[in-house]
Design a protein around this motif. Sequence first.
Motif, PDB file in Angstrom:
ATOM      1  N   LYS A  51      22.826  31.309  79.687  1.00 25.21           N
ATOM      2  CA  LYS A  51      21.403  30.968  79.633  1.00 25.21           C
ATOM      3  C   LYS A  51      20.546  32.225  79.705  1.00 25.21           C
ATOM      4  O   LYS A  51      19.523  32.346  79.011  1.00 25.21           O
ATOM      5  CB  LYS A  51      21.059  30.003  80.772  1.00 25.21           C
ATOM      6  CG  LYS A  51      21.874  28.712  80.741  1.00 25.21           C
ATOM      7  CD  LYS A  51      21.495  27.804  81.893  1.00 25.21           C
ATOM      8  CE  LYS A  51      22.359  26.558  81.915  1.00 25.21           C
ATOM      9  NZ  LYS A  51      22.233  25.764  80.688  1.00 25.21           N
ATOM     10  N   LEU A  52      20.968  33.179  80.554  1.00 29.11           N
ATOM     11  CA  LEU A  52      20.222  34.439  80.649  1.00 29.11           C
ATOM     12  C   LEU A  52      20.305  35.228  79.347  1.00 29.11           C
ATOM     13  O   LEU A  52      19.303  35.789  78.879  1.00 29.11           O
ATOM     14  CB  LEU A  52      20.776  35.271  81.809  1.00 29.11           C
ATOM     15  CG  LEU A  52      20.215  36.694  81.957  1.00 29.11           C
ATOM     16  CD1 LEU A  52      18.720  36.650  82.268  1.00 29.11           C
ATOM     17  CD2 LEU A  52      20.964  37.460  83.036  1.00 29.11           C
ATOM     18  N   THR A  54      20.692  34.122  76.320  1.00 27.86           N
ATOM     19  CA  THR A  54      19.867  33.533  75.266  1.00 27.86           C
ATOM     20  C   THR A  54      18.386  33.823  75.480  1.00 27.86           C
ATOM     21  O   THR A  54      17.603  33.796  74.516  1.00 27.86           O
ATOM     22  CB  THR A  54      20.088  32.009  75.201  1.00 27.86           C
ATOM     23  OG1 THR A  54      19.793  31.433  76.488  1.00 27.86           O
ATOM     24  CG2 THR A  54      21.505  31.684  74.816  1.00 27.86           C
ATOM     25  N   ARG A  55      17.999  34.097  76.725  1.00 29.05           N
ATOM     26  CA  ARG A  55      16.610  34.489  76.991  1.00 29.05           C
ATOM     27  C   ARG A  55      16.369  35.953  76.644  1.00 29.05           C
ATOM     28  O   ARG A  55      15.274  36.328  76.200  1.00 29.05           O
ATOM     29  CB  ARG A  55      16.273  34.241  78.467  1.00 29.05           C
ATOM     30  CG  ARG A  55      16.279  32.790  78.897  1.00 29.05           C
ATOM     31  CD  ARG A  55      15.188  31.986  78.218  1.00 29.05           C
ATOM     32  NE  ARG A  55      15.122  30.621  78.708  1.00 29.05           N
ATOM     33  CZ  ARG A  55      14.103  30.137  79.418  1.00 29.05           C
ATOM     34  NH1 ARG A  55      13.077  30.920  79.709  1.00 29.05           N
ATOM     35  NH2 ARG A  55      14.121  28.887  79.806  1.00 29.05           N
ATOM     36  N   LEU A  56      17.388  36.790  76.866  1.00 28.31           N
ATOM     37  CA  LEU A  56      17.226  38.228  76.640  1.00 28.31           C
ATOM     38  C   LEU A  56      17.396  38.616  75.177  1.00 28.31           C
ATOM     39  O   LEU A  56      16.698  39.501  74.672  1.00 28.31           O
ATOM     40  CB  LEU A  56      18.238  39.017  77.487  1.00 28.31           C
ATOM     41  CG  LEU A  56      18.001  39.079  78.992  1.00 28.31           C
ATOM     42  CD1 LEU A  56      19.155  39.804  79.667  1.00 28.31           C
ATOM     43  CD2 LEU A  56      16.688  39.767  79.308  1.00 28.31           C
TER      44      LEU A  56
END
Length: 212
Positions: A51-52, A54-56
């Motif tokens: 999840k991190l 895909t945010r970065l």
Amino acid sequence: VQDAASGQDRRSGEDEGSQQRWKKEICQILGEIQAPLSPLLLRLCHWLLPKLLTRLFLSVQLHWGQLEMVLRAARTPEVPLVFLCSHQSQVDGPLLSFILLSQGIGLPRVTVGAWPSPCLRSLLKRLGGIFLPSGMTQTLSDQDEGLPGAVLDAYIQEVLQSRQPLLLFLEEPLRLADPARCWLLRVLRALRDGAVPDILVVPVGIAYDVAP
């Protein structure tokens, strides 16, 4: 380790509590290097990290042909894997740990540089991070490194003998940083002393369009 502790006892003089004293010191040094892995934290990070990422990033790309070569190398009996990587960002360690674990290679022990926060240091240890003990001589010289050096040598030998992957960050792009030299020296000593019959060294390249 016993030889290093006995040498300290000879320099400081024998007494009744010398054996318990150096055992306590060895445990303290080992606690500075590593901590037992936390399965709960590992599962939580395994769930949070995608999840991190895909945010970065828009995407994370792997070279599948090279990854297949690493998977074949990981199946070599009695030979541990040592991954060498240049440090690009603080995301490198969690990213590579996630990739290796998700591909079935295993959770690596990851060398970590200086972290000012004790809480973050403790968290990283539970996730597989390993640190140089405080006051450790970070050079390639063969001078006496005392008990911390002996404990670190024994620890790296145990990691390699148990075939846990080891991930070393070389830190600086144009030359080896002193901590990287110290970790590499331990690996070379384990090979020289016959702790493991051989070591497979895997160079790892990470590139970011924009480093986080």
